[in-house]
Design a protein around this motif. Structure first.
Motif, PDB file in Angstrom:
ATOM      1  N   VAL A  63       1.018  -1.160   0.097  1.00 17.98           N
ATOM      2  CA  VAL A  63       0.273  -0.157  -0.034  1.00 17.98           C
ATOM      3  C   VAL A  63       0.640   0.625  -0.440  1.00 17.98           C
ATOM      4  O   VAL A  63       1.981   1.114   0.919  1.00 17.98           O
ATOM      5  CB  VAL A  63      -0.911  -0.071   1.331  1.00 17.98           C
ATOM      6  N   GLY A  64       0.612   2.280  -0.301  1.00 18.06           N
ATOM      7  CA  GLY A  64       0.830   3.762  -0.105  1.00 18.06           C
ATOM      8  C   GLY A  64       1.689   4.491   1.257  1.00 18.06           C
ATOM      9  O   GLY A  64       2.611   4.436   1.235  1.00 18.06           O
ATOM     10  N   ASP A  65       1.116   4.215   1.577  1.00 19.43           N
ATOM     11  CA  ASP A  65       0.417   4.796   3.217  1.00 19.43           C
ATOM     12  C   ASP A  65      -0.630   3.983   4.230  1.00 19.43           C
ATOM     13  O   ASP A  65      -1.611   3.452   3.514  1.00 19.43           O
ATOM     14  CB  ASP A  65      -1.004   5.996   2.664  1.00 19.43           C
ATOM     15  N   VAL A  66      -0.148   3.030   4.668  1.00 20.85           N
ATOM     16  CA  VAL A  66      -0.743   2.127   6.066  1.00 20.85           C
ATOM     17  C   VAL A  66      -1.980   2.737   7.168  1.00 20.85           C
ATOM     18  O   VAL A  66      -2.546   2.174   6.870  1.00 20.85           O
ATOM     19  CB  VAL A  66       0.663   1.621   7.256  1.00 20.85           C
ATOM     20  N   GLN A  67      -2.111   3.688   6.712  1.00 18.15           N
ATOM     21  CA  GLN A  67      -2.332   3.778   7.664  1.00 18.15           C
ATOM     22  C   GLN A  67      -3.533   4.761   7.408  1.00 18.15           C
ATOM     23  O   GLN A  67      -5.334   4.738   7.622  1.00 18.15           O
ATOM     24  CB  GLN A  67      -2.627   5.824   8.659  1.00 18.15           C
ATOM     25  N   GLU A  68      -4.189   5.365   5.447  1.00 18.82           N
ATOM     26  CA  GLU A  68      -4.876   5.636   5.298  1.00 18.82           C
ATOM     27  C   GLU A  68      -5.072   3.869   4.349  1.00 18.82           C
ATOM     28  O   GLU A  68      -6.498   4.027   4.035  1.00 18.82           O
ATOM     29  CB  GLU A  68      -3.537   5.929   3.957  1.00 18.82           C
ATOM     30  N   ALA A  69      -5.085   3.183   4.188  1.00 23.40           N
ATOM     31  CA  ALA A  69      -5.546   1.626   3.918  1.00 23.40           C
ATOM     32  C   ALA A  69      -5.829   1.237   4.773  1.00 23.40           C
ATOM     33  O   ALA A  69      -7.135   0.898   4.605  1.00 23.40           O
ATOM     34  CB  ALA A  69      -4.481   0.527   3.191  1.00 23.40           C
ATOM     35  N   THR A  80      -1.289  -3.323 -11.969  1.00 23.13           N
ATOM     36  CA  THR A  80      -0.436  -4.605 -12.740  1.00 23.13           C
ATOM     37  C   THR A  80      -0.083  -5.212 -11.519  1.00 23.13           C
ATOM     38  O   THR A  80       0.230  -6.580 -11.386  1.00 23.13           O
ATOM     39  CB  THR A  80       0.123  -4.651 -13.893  1.00 23.13           C
ATOM     40  N   CYS A  81       0.825  -4.085 -10.405  1.00 24.62           N
ATOM     41  CA  CYS A  81       1.635  -5.030  -9.203  1.00 24.62           C
ATOM     42  C   CYS A  81       0.600  -5.423  -7.941  1.00 24.62           C
ATOM     43  O   CYS A  81       1.071  -5.912  -6.713  1.00 24.62           O
ATOM     44  CB  CYS A  81       1.729  -3.566  -8.664  1.00 24.62           C
ATOM     45  N   GLY A  82      -0.984  -4.551  -7.963  1.00 30.15           N
ATOM     46  CA  GLY A  82      -1.509  -5.258  -6.968  1.00 30.15           C
ATOM     47  C   GLY A  82      -1.151  -7.350  -6.906  1.00 30.15           C
ATOM     48  O   GLY A  82      -2.029  -7.727  -7.445  1.00 30.15           O
ATOM     49  N   THR A  83      -1.736  -7.297  -5.489  1.00 34.49           N
ATOM     50  CA  THR A  83      -2.485  -8.572  -5.134  1.00 34.49           C
ATOM     51  C   THR A  83      -3.854  -8.509  -5.441  1.00 34.49           C
ATOM     52  O   THR A  83      -4.537  -8.134  -5.306  1.00 34.49           O
ATOM     53  CB  THR A  83      -1.657  -8.848  -3.502  1.00 34.49           C
ATOM     54  N   ARG A  84      -4.200  -9.868  -5.027  1.00 34.95           N
ATOM     55  CA  ARG A  84      -5.376 -10.231  -5.527  1.00 34.95           C
ATOM     56  C   ARG A  84      -6.192 -11.280  -3.701  1.00 34.95           C
ATOM     57  O   ARG A  84      -4.954 -12.566  -4.548  1.00 34.95           O
ATOM     58  CB  ARG A  84      -5.854 -10.853  -6.869  1.00 34.95           C
ATOM     59  N   PHE A  85      -6.574 -11.230  -3.700  1.00 33.65           N
ATOM     60  CA  PHE A  85      -7.547 -12.154  -2.270  1.00 33.65           C
ATOM     61  C   PHE A  85      -8.997 -11.645  -3.029  1.00 33.65           C
ATOM     62  O   PHE A  85      -9.437 -11.173  -3.218  1.00 33.65           O
ATOM     63  CB  PHE A  85      -6.733 -11.292  -1.230  1.00 33.65           C
ATOM     64  N   GLY A  86      -9.555 -13.368  -1.968  1.00 27.28           N
ATOM     65  CA  GLY A  86     -10.810 -12.973  -1.324  1.00 27.28           C
ATOM     66  C   GLY A  86     -11.051 -13.154  -0.213  1.00 27.28           C
ATOM     67  O   GLY A  86     -10.374 -13.615   0.522  1.00 27.28           O
ATOM     68  N   LEU A  87     -12.508 -12.672  -0.022  1.00 27.27           N
ATOM     69  CA  LEU A  87     -13.394 -12.176   1.295  1.00 27.27           C
ATOM     70  C   LEU A  87     -14.713 -13.535   1.050  1.00 27.27           C
ATOM     71  O   LEU A  87     -15.540 -12.996   0.676  1.00 27.27           O
ATOM     72  CB  LEU A  87     -13.102 -10.944   1.977  1.00 27.27           C
ATOM     73  N   LEU A  88     -14.199 -13.684   1.876  1.00 29.87           N
ATOM     74  CA  LEU A  88     -16.419 -14.087   2.240  1.00 29.87           C
ATOM     75  C   LEU A  88     -17.335 -13.343   2.857  1.00 29.87           C
ATOM     76  O   LEU A  88     -16.692 -13.792   4.443  1.00 29.87           O
ATOM     77  CB  LEU A  88     -16.236 -15.897   3.104  1.00 29.87           C
ATOM     78  N   ASN A 127      -4.651  -3.347  -5.070  1.00 28.27           N
ATOM     79  CA  ASN A 127      -5.050  -4.259  -5.179  1.00 28.27           C
ATOM     80  C   ASN A 127      -6.434  -5.275  -4.930  1.00 28.27           C
ATOM     81  O   ASN A 127      -7.560  -3.843  -4.876  1.00 28.27           O
ATOM     82  CB  ASN A 127      -4.852  -4.461  -3.145  1.00 28.27           C
ATOM     83  N   PHE A 128      -6.795  -6.403  -5.434  1.00 29.18           N
ATOM     84  CA  PHE A 128      -8.346  -6.327  -6.270  1.00 29.18           C
ATOM     85  C   PHE A 128      -8.934  -7.534  -5.083  1.00 29.18           C
ATOM     86  O   PHE A 128      -7.995  -8.446  -4.245  1.00 29.18           O
ATOM     87  CB  PHE A 128      -7.961  -7.629  -7.522  1.00 29.18           C
ATOM     88  N   ILE A 129      -9.595  -6.673  -4.066  1.00 29.49           N
ATOM     89  CA  ILE A 129     -10.709  -7.832  -3.299  1.00 29.49           C
ATOM     90  C   ILE A 129     -12.146  -8.438  -4.228  1.00 29.49           C
ATOM     91  O   ILE A 129     -12.947  -8.428  -4.631  1.00 29.49           O
ATOM     92  CB  ILE A 129     -10.939  -6.656  -2.442  1.00 29.49           C
ATOM     93  N   ASP A 130     -11.688  -9.983  -4.122  1.00 30.55           N
ATOM     94  CA  ASP A 130     -13.026 -10.607  -4.492  1.00 30.55           C
ATOM     95  C   ASP A 130     -14.392 -11.350  -3.243  1.00 30.55           C
ATOM     96  O   ASP A 130     -13.558 -11.510  -2.368  1.00 30.55           O
ATOM     97  CB  ASP A 130     -12.663 -12.060  -5.043  1.00 30.55           C
ATOM     98  N   LEU A 131     -14.956 -10.670  -3.369  1.00 26.60           N
ATOM     99  CA  LEU A 131     -16.198 -10.869  -2.658  1.00 26.60           C
ATOM    100  C   LEU A 131     -17.069 -11.963  -3.328  1.00 26.60           C
ATOM    101  O   LEU A 131     -17.664 -11.998  -3.886  1.00 26.60           O
ATOM    102  CB  LEU A 131     -17.140  -9.230  -2.396  1.00 26.60           C
ATOM    103  N   SER A 132     -17.267 -12.783  -1.562  1.00 20.30           N
ATOM    104  CA  SER A 132     -17.791 -13.930  -2.138  1.00 20.30           C
ATOM    105  C   SER A 132     -19.174 -14.503  -1.102  1.00 20.30           C
ATOM    106  O   SER A 132     -18.516 -13.875   0.019  1.00 20.30           O
ATOM    107  CB  SER A 132     -17.289 -15.225  -2.292  1.00 20.30           C
ATOM    108  N   GLN A 133     -20.453 -14.686  -1.501  1.00 17.72           N
ATOM    109  CA  GLN A 133     -21.473 -14.916  -0.760  1.00 17.72           C
ATOM    110  C   GLN A 133     -21.050 -16.134   0.761  1.00 17.72           C
ATOM    111  O   GLN A 133     -21.243 -17.123   0.195  1.00 17.72           O
ATOM    112  CB  GLN A 133     -22.302 -15.061  -1.137  1.00 17.72           C
TER     113      GLN A 133
END
Length: 236
Positions: free
Chosen positions: A131-137, A181-189, A229-235
């Motif tokens: 991230v660019g700034d930890v507190q903002e993120a 293109t440099c971000g991480t991709r992860f998923g949240l349930l 960073n990409f965040i996949d949201l799943s039901q």
């Protein structure tokens, strides 16, 4: 200074909401010194001009603002007091989130009879994102997903340690600018994809894919945070 213009400690306490022991303590630590202390009796007397500072101290301490932060704003402009209260509110909200996570852990303990079920195999419990700034993120993720930010380890904390829900997303400041293109991709349930997706976008995320139903997987959406960073949201 005319003694008639001074209030004894009892009258000053009654006028400010502070107790006499508190006033004595604040004198000892230098937070609120009396205008005069009788050399023979040790009686403390205060100026009427000190009433506002004393009432401010009383109010800030009543809501739990730490002494050092109170000391920093006594005698300062109203904007500084507001800034201190805003920071204290954020701290209390984080504490509420952490307590909520602990309550879930207690409920799980009550239901399953063990705070740490035996693991049948290794499971992932941490990822790191740039991230660019930890507190903002951290502010974005806590607002978007109602999670706890553990500042000591720079991590978003899901669940409590030694529970099935425990997981960390550690925030690391990157050296250069973000790119798509440099971000991480992860998923949240999540319990409600539509509600969480909307909250994330309102908190500053960019919609990549709206909530959509699939025949082969749960209802899903995708957003991108401000750091790419990409965040996949799943039901859930």
């Amino acid at each position: 200074m005319n003694g008639d213009d001074l209030l004894n400690i009892g009258a000053f306490a009654a006028a400010t909401g502070l107790t006499i022991p508190a006033l004595r303590h604040y004198d000892e630590i230098g937070l609120l010194k009396p205008a005069r202390v009788d050399a023979g009796t040790g009686y403390r007397r205060y100026r009427r001009g000190q009433l506002d500072d004393a009432r401010l101290i009383c109010g800030l301490r009543a809501v739990g603002v730490p002494i050092d932060e109170v000391r920093a704003v006594v005698g300062q402009a109203a904007g500084q007091v507001r800034s201190t209260l805003d920071g204290h509110r954020e701290r209390l909200v984080a504490q509420v989130r952490e307590l909520s996570q602990r309550i879930l852990a207690v409920d799980e303990f009550i239901e399953k009879g063990s705070p740490m079920p035996a693991l049948q195999a290794a499971r992932p419990v941490q990822i790191r994102i740039k991230v660019g700034d930890v507190q903002e993120a951290a502010a974005f993720y806590t607002a978007a997903f109602d999670v706890v930010f553990n500042e000591a380890i720079s991590s978003l904390q899901f669940g409590t340690y030694r529970s099935d829900r425990f997981f960390l997303i550690t925030l690391e400041e990157r050296d250069g600018p973000a790119s798509e293109t440099c971000g991480t991709r992860f998923g949240l349930l999540v319990e409600d994809v539509d509600a969480v997706h909307h909250r994330a976008v309102s908190a500053g995320a960019v919609e990549v894919g709206p909530p959509t139903d699939f025949s082969w997987k749960p209802r899903t959406s995708c957003v991108r945070d401000r750091d790419g960073n990409f965040i996949d949201l799943s039901q859930g």
